[in-house]
Design a protein around this motif. Structure first.
Motif, mmCIF file in Angstrom:
data_model
loop_
_atom_site.group_PDB
_atom_site.id
_atom_site.type_symbol
_atom_site.label_atom_id
_atom_site.label_comp_id
_atom_site.label_asym_id
_atom_site.label_seq_id
_atom_site.Cartn_x
_atom_site.Cartn_y
_atom_site.Cartn_z
ATOM 1 N N MET A 1 0.903 -0.400 0.112
ATOM 2 C CA MET A 1 0.420 0.036 0.885
ATOM 3 C C MET A 1 1.080 1.212 0.247
ATOM 4 N N LEU A 2 0.385 2.316 -0.547
ATOM 5 C CA LEU A 2 0.960 3.256 -0.931
ATOM 6 C C LEU A 2 0.062 4.622 0.205
ATOM 7 N N GLN A 3 0.735 5.071 1.041
ATOM 8 C CA GLN A 3 0.235 6.493 2.485
ATOM 9 C C GLN A 3 0.932 7.479 1.492
ATOM 10 N N ALA A 4 0.289 8.245 1.882
ATOM 11 C CA ALA A 4 0.894 10.116 1.406
ATOM 12 C C ALA A 4 -0.268 10.663 2.464
ATOM 13 N N ILE A 5 0.674 11.246 3.466
ATOM 14 C CA ILE A 5 -0.141 11.721 5.018
ATOM 15 C C ILE A 5 0.748 13.195 4.671
ATOM 16 N N GLY A 6 -0.056 14.591 4.381
ATOM 17 C CA GLY A 6 0.534 15.664 4.294
ATOM 18 C C GLY A 6 1.318 16.063 3.508
ATOM 19 N N LEU A 7 0.884 15.965 2.399
ATOM 20 C CA LEU A 7 1.821 16.256 1.693
ATOM 21 C C LEU A 7 1.810 18.225 1.244
ATOM 22 N N THR A 8 3.334 18.332 1.650
ATOM 23 C CA THR A 8 3.132 20.119 1.691
ATOM 24 C C THR A 8 3.830 20.596 1.036
ATOM 25 N N SER A 9 4.438 21.346 -1.094
ATOM 26 C CA SER A 9 5.483 21.530 -1.609
ATOM 27 C C SER A 9 6.394 23.017 -0.375
ATOM 28 N N THR A 10 7.396 22.961 -1.219
ATOM 29 C CA THR A 10 8.215 24.211 -0.898
ATOM 30 C C THR A 10 7.076 25.738 -1.357
ATOM 31 N N PRO A 11 6.682 26.350 -0.331
ATOM 32 C CA PRO A 11 6.132 27.640 -1.555
ATOM 33 C C PRO A 11 7.513 28.481 -2.033
ATOM 34 N N ARG A 12 7.369 28.436 -3.708
ATOM 35 C CA ARG A 12 8.782 29.380 -4.408
ATOM 36 C C ARG A 12 7.225 31.099 -3.733
#
Length: 577
Positions: A1-12
């Motif tokens: 299983m692939l779980q993505a939790i709270g992914l947030t990229s660094t804003p530019r």
């Protein structure tokens, strides 16, 4: 299983993040589509999962983040864009090189060629592949390690309908064997047709996480596409007749004379256009997307509260690529898999043979210089320059065609890979040096007779100096290309040794000295805890004499500086990440 939790990229700067608090799951045994319009954040989300970009959140692959998996290629197969390989390398050679990087048997390459339908194209160059064949090769590269999870970024882009069908059939077969498949797409009809679950993104945020049945029911509906030079007039007429008949018809004018009509049929729109004298250039039934912002009526839309700033998700650090599991085998296949190495060596031998004949004809050049094809006007002999170019290409091609970066980002700076490159380039340099002398001697024997070839008394010292020169140039080019990440920097470093460094060293040695190194072998023997043999005096003196030469000292100084720079950049990368 692939779980993505709270992914947030660094804003530019002041721009919003490309991915904002994204959480979803891709279960095993099913195909999950990550759907979104161009710019919705699909690729950024995949790169965060694979730890290629920095940000916040965490992605678990069967319960472990990617940086804690010992052999990522055996857990996650990745296809991001085109296959990053040298255009002159063959399809089979590319896969065999990646087998050494993934630590899999070389027979796995031919097995994957059979799986993706490229068995008969193993000898074709990468630069001649079509889009469909490139996608097949990319899938073969992703499947080399027999991974459990496949992560693909728009794998069907540019494919024909037949190739598209084959691709999704392969993904379906992988999921049927218990694997996890996650792919990004911008086509809602493709997602509804090929996926089991659809995760919809808009502006980097999760809009809906639905089963494909719910997605098709709530997000897709039939529509009529009309193209006419009088789009505004047709839209007004259709809307007016729908209101008069009290029918629920939605008319959406678009660009380039296109009108989209929901709640009607081609026959009704055609009759309306005929009655009002509106010419129609296109009239077709389609399945349309209602748009990511439209909430489904059954409440399956994934509305979640914003993340609490006091409980930020853990940071994601972009980590450099791991080195190949079999670095020596990888480097040999990388070097010998293209014709560049052979062409450079053949060119050096031809030029060296011609120079040897010309230098011996004048009669004023010593035999060692004639055999090395090193006239006074050249800063380096062709063999040393060729070895430097081979060394520069060893790291330069890694950055230009990053085969190891297909799923992991930057080119690795591992000691194992560096030692493998040093070993292979040294082997090529020694081979080139030996072949240059042998070819030069044979040419002189052929043109001027055997009496010209005599073995000098200091042949051993000359041979050691010649080997050290070629190997030093090869290593200088290799290290400079690794530090500055470009082939040209490696070649410039090789040329800088005789042009810039040697004059400086000559000035140092020309200055008066108040101290002498006489008796150095005896003092070394006294410092050593073991008893050196008497023959070591000759070896130590030979090495000291070699280093004392201007070119040898310049190479030693240059290599020391480049080694320090390489180790510094490697350690700085480890500390930063």
């Amino acid at each position: 299983m692939l779980q993505a939790i709270g992914l947030t990229s660094t804003p530019r700067r002041n721009a919003p993040p490309a991915v904002d608090d994204l959480t979803f799951e891709a279960p095993p045994g099913r195909v999950t589509a990550l759907l979104g319009a161009p710019g919705a954040g699909k690729t950024a989300a995949l790169r965060l999962m694979l730890e290629l970009d920095s940000g916040r959140g965490v992605a678990y692959f069967r319960g472990r983040p990617l940086h804690r998996i010992a052999h990522p290629a055996r857990e996650v197969g990745v296809l991001l864009g085109d296959v990053p390989g040298h255009p002159s390398r063959t399809v089979r050679g590319q896969l065999r090189m990646l087998c050494a990087a993934a630590g899999t048997p070389v027979t796995r390459a031919d097995e994957m060629l059979e799986v993706v339908g490229l068995a008969g194209l193993g000898d074709q160059r990468l630069g001649t592949l079509s889009v469909g064949m490139d996608r097949r090769l990319g899938l073969a590269s992703a499947l080399l390690g027999d991974p459990h999870t496949l992560v693909l970024d728009d794998p069907a882009e540019g494919l024909s309908p037949r190739e598209n069908s084959w691709l999704h059939g392969l993904l379906r077969a992988h999921a049927a064997q218990g694997g996890t498949v996650l792919y990004a797409t911008a086509d809602p009809k493709e997602a509804a047709r090929t996926a089991d679950r659809v995760v919809t993104l808009d502006a980097g945020r999760l809009v809906a996480d639905q089963d494909v049945t719910d997605f098709a029911r709530t997000r897709l509906r039939p529509r009529v596409a009309v193209r006419t030079p009088h789009a505004a007039r047709l839209a007004a007429v259709v809307s007016r007749e729908a209101r008069a008949a009290r029918r629920s018809v939605e008319v959406i004018p678009e660009v380039n004379g296109r009108v989209t009509v929901y709640g009607s049929t081609c026959a009704e729109i055609g009759d309306t256009a005929f009655r009002h004298g509106v010419p129609v250039h296109q009239l077709a039934d389609e399945i349309g997307d209602t748009g990511p912002a439209a909430p489904p009526p059954d409440g399956t839309e994934a509305h979640r509260p914003a993340a609490d700033l006091s409980e930020l998700p853990p940071p994601i650090r972009a980590r450099p690529a791991r080195g190949p599991l079999r670095p020596l085998r990888y480097e040999l296949r990388r070097s010998l898999g293209v014709r560049t190495t052979t062409l450079i060596m053949a060119s050096v031998l031809l030029v060296s043979a011609a120079l040897s004949v010309l230098l011996a004809r004048t009669g004023g050049t010593p035999l060692p210089r004639a055999l090395a094809a090193w006239p006074e006007v050249l800063p380096l002999p062709p063999a040393a320059l060729g070895a430097g170019i081979l060394g520069a290409l060893s790291f330069g091609d890694e950055f230009r065609y990053p085969a190891l970066a297909a799923g992991r980002g930057t080119v690795p700076r591992r000691i194992g890979l560096l030692l493998a490159k040093l070993t292979v380039t040294a082997g090529f340099a020694l081979l080139l040096a030996a072949l240059t002398v042998v070819c030069g001697a044979q040419c002189l024997r052929l043109f001027y007779g055997p009496e010209l070839i005599t073995v000098p008394a200091n042949a051993f010292a000359l041979g050691a100096s010649w080997a050290g020169l070629t190997v030093g140039c090869a290593w200088a080019g290799l290290l400079a290309a690794g530090v500055f990440r470009v082939t040209g920097a490696g070649i410039a470093a090789v040329l800088a040794v005789p042009v810039l460094v040697v004059p400086l060293v000559q000035k140092v040695f020309a200055a008066p000295s108040a101290r002498s190194v006489t008796g150095l072998p005896g003092r070394l023997r006294e410092l050593a805890w073991w008893q050196l043999p008497q023959e070591a005096d000759r070896w130590v003196l030979a090495v000291a004499r070699l280093v004392a030469q201007p070119v040898g000292a310049a190479l030693a100084l240059s290599l020391s500086a480049l080694v320090c720079a390489y180790l510094f950049t490697s350690l700085r990368g480890k500390v930063r990440w």
